[in-house]
Motif scaffolding. Structure first.
Motif, PDB file in Angstrom:
ATOM      1  N   GLU A  83       0.864  -1.178   0.000  1.00 26.85           N
ATOM      2  CA  GLU A  83       0.000   0.000   0.000  1.00 26.85           C
ATOM      3  C   GLU A  83       0.901   1.229   0.000  1.00 26.85           C
ATOM      4  O   GLU A  83       1.824   1.329   0.818  1.00 26.85           O
ATOM      5  N   THR A 124      -6.886   1.665  -3.483  1.00 23.72           N
ATOM      6  CA  THR A 124      -7.629   0.775  -2.589  1.00 23.72           C
ATOM      7  C   THR A 124      -8.719   1.532  -1.839  1.00 23.72           C
ATOM      8  O   THR A 124      -9.748   0.969  -1.502  1.00 23.72           O
ATOM      9  N   TRP A 258      -2.705   0.218  -4.117  1.00 23.14           N
ATOM     10  CA  TRP A 258      -1.970  -1.037  -4.127  1.00 23.14           C
ATOM     11  C   TRP A 258      -0.969  -0.963  -5.276  1.00 23.14           C
ATOM     12  O   TRP A 258      -1.322  -0.573  -6.383  1.00 23.14           O
TER      13      TRP A 258
END
Length: 346
Positions: A83, A124, A258
Motif C-alpha cells: 500500500e 484501494t 496497491w
C-alpha cells in the motif's frame, strides 16, 4: 496448472484453478497497519484466503520507499503487494520500483473514481482532508474555508496541519481560488505568496496539529472551534457519540494505492489479489469497517445511506471536492515545505 495458464484465466476462474493446486501460494501484502489494516483483513485478506486463490501473509510498514528500493536493487523481492500513498506511487513508478499493471485485469475504468487507476497502481480507498467543527459550540454552521478565516463571526482557535501540503491549498480556497484552478495558481510564485499572505491573516489564531488524532481531541475539548482534519478520524469520533460535523465542499481528497513490487515472482497472483480487492462487494465491507471511500462506484450502491454520507467518494461529497495533485507535490514539495517551516518559525 502452469503459471502461464493461470495468468490467462479471468479472476472468476482463479478458485477453480487453485483447486487443482497442491497448496495455496503465499502472497506478502504490506500495508500501513492500525485500524486500516484491520478493515483490510476483514474485507480482503480473509476472504481472499477463503477463496483458495492464495494465502495472504500480511505485514506493515511506514510507507518508506527505501525498503522497497533496497529489495529491487539487490534483486531479492520478499514483498509482493504494498500500500502506497499517491506521491510515493509516482516516485516509485518513475524509479522502476513497481511493476506496470494491466488495467484490463481490474474491470471497466469507467466504474472507478477518476485518478484511481494508474500504470503502476490501483487505488484501494480514498480519504479526505475536510473542515470539522463541534456543532454544539458554534452559533451557526460554517460552510467554507472562507468561514474558517472569519474570526469575527467564528471567534476562537483554528486547527491546521503543520505543513505546506493541504495548508497552502486550504489558504487559496479560502481566498476564493476555484478548486479546478488550485494547482495552476499554486504553481506560480505569485500564487504561493498569495497563500502565505492569506495564512498571515489568521496566524495568531492557528493551533498546529501534527498527529491525525489531535483535531477531534481539540474540538471535543473546546481548544479549537474548527479544524482541518482527516475525515476518518472525525467519523470515528462521531461513531463514539461526539457531536462533530464535517464540511464536505472544498475538501481535498487523495487515494491510497496497491502497487506490485518490481521483480516479484508472484506478479500474477498479486494482480489477482488487487482485482479481488477492487470488487464492489469487498470494497463495501471495507467501507463499512472504516469510513474511507471505495473507488469502485458500484460499491456505494451496496452501502446504507448513513454510511455513504461519511465517505469521500459519495457523489454529494465528491461534487465540491478537489483531488490532491500528487505530481505537483513530488515536483515542488521540498521547496514549499522549507518555505513553510521558515514562515511558521517566524
Amino acid at each position: 496448472m502452469s503459471r502461464s495458464l493461470r495468468c490467462c484465466v479471468p479472476f472468476a476462474l482463479v478458485l477453480l484453478c487453485s483447486a487443482v493446486s497442491a497448496a495455496p501460494q503465499n502472497l506478502t501484502v504490506i500495508s500501513f497497519g492500525g485500524a486500516t489494516k484491520q478493515a483490510q483483513d476483514k474485507a480482503y485478506f480473509q476472504p481472499f484466503n477463503a477463496s483458495g486463490a492464495g494465502r495472504v501473509v500480511a505485514g506493515e510498514y511506514n510507507g518508506e520507499l527505501s525498503k522497497i528500493k533496497a529489495m529491487v536493487d539487490v534483486g531479492h523481492t520478499s514483498w509482493d503487494v504494498v500500500e502506497v500513498e499517491s506521491p510515493e506511487l509516482l516516485r516509485g513508478c518513475d524509479e522502476g520500483l513497481f511493476e506496470r499493471l494491466d488495467p484490463a485485469r481490474f474491470g471497466d475504468p469507467a466504474q472507478f473514481v477518476p485518478g484511481t487507476l494508474s500504470e503502476c497502481g490501483v487505488a484501494t480507498y480514498v480519504w479526505s482532508m475536510v473542515m470539522a467543527y463541534d456543532n454544539g459550540k458554534l452559533a451557526r454552521a460554517p460552510s467554507s474555508w472562507a468561514d474558517f478565516w472569519n474570526v469575527a463571526d467564528f471567534p476562537g482557535k483554528r486547527g491546521l496541519r503543520k505543513g505546506a501540503k493541504y495548508t497552502l491549498e486550504i489558504a487559496l480556497l479560502a481566498d476564493g481560488v476555484k478548486p479546478e484552478q488550485l494547482y495552476e495558481v499554486l504553481g506560480t510564485a505569485e500564487g504561493v505568496s498569495r497563500a502565505f499572505a492569506k495564512l498571515d491573516q489568521i496566524k495568531g489564531n492557528i493551533q498546529w496539529w501534527e498527529a491525525g488524532a489531535q483535531p477531534a481531541q481539540w474540538l471535543i475539548a473546546g481548544d479549537v472551534v474548527m479544524s482541518a482534519a482527516y475525515n476518518g478520524r472525525i467519523a470515528s469520533a462521531q461513531k463514539e457519540g461526539m457531536k462533530l460535523s464535517i464540511v464536505w465542499p472544498q475538501s481535498l481528497y487523495d487515494p491510497e494505492y496497491w502497487a506490485v513490487v518490481k521483480g516479484t515472482p508472484n506478479k500474477a497472483l498479486a494482480e489477482d489479489f488487487i482485482a479481488f480487492a477492487s470488487q464492489p462487494q469487498t470494497q463495501k465491507v471495507f467501507s463499512e469497517e472504516i469510513p474511507y471511500g471505495p473507488v469502485h462506484r458500484e460499491a456505494l450502491k451496496l452501502l446504507p445511506a448513513t454510511v455513504q454520507q461519511q465517505l469521500p467518494t459519495a457523489e454529494a461529497n465528491l461534487a465540491g471536492a478537489r483531488a490532491v495533485d500528487a505530481g505537483f507535490w513530488v515536483d515542488h514539495g521540498e521547496e514549499l515545505e522549507q518555505r513553510f517551516n521558515a514562515w511558521a518559525a517566524r
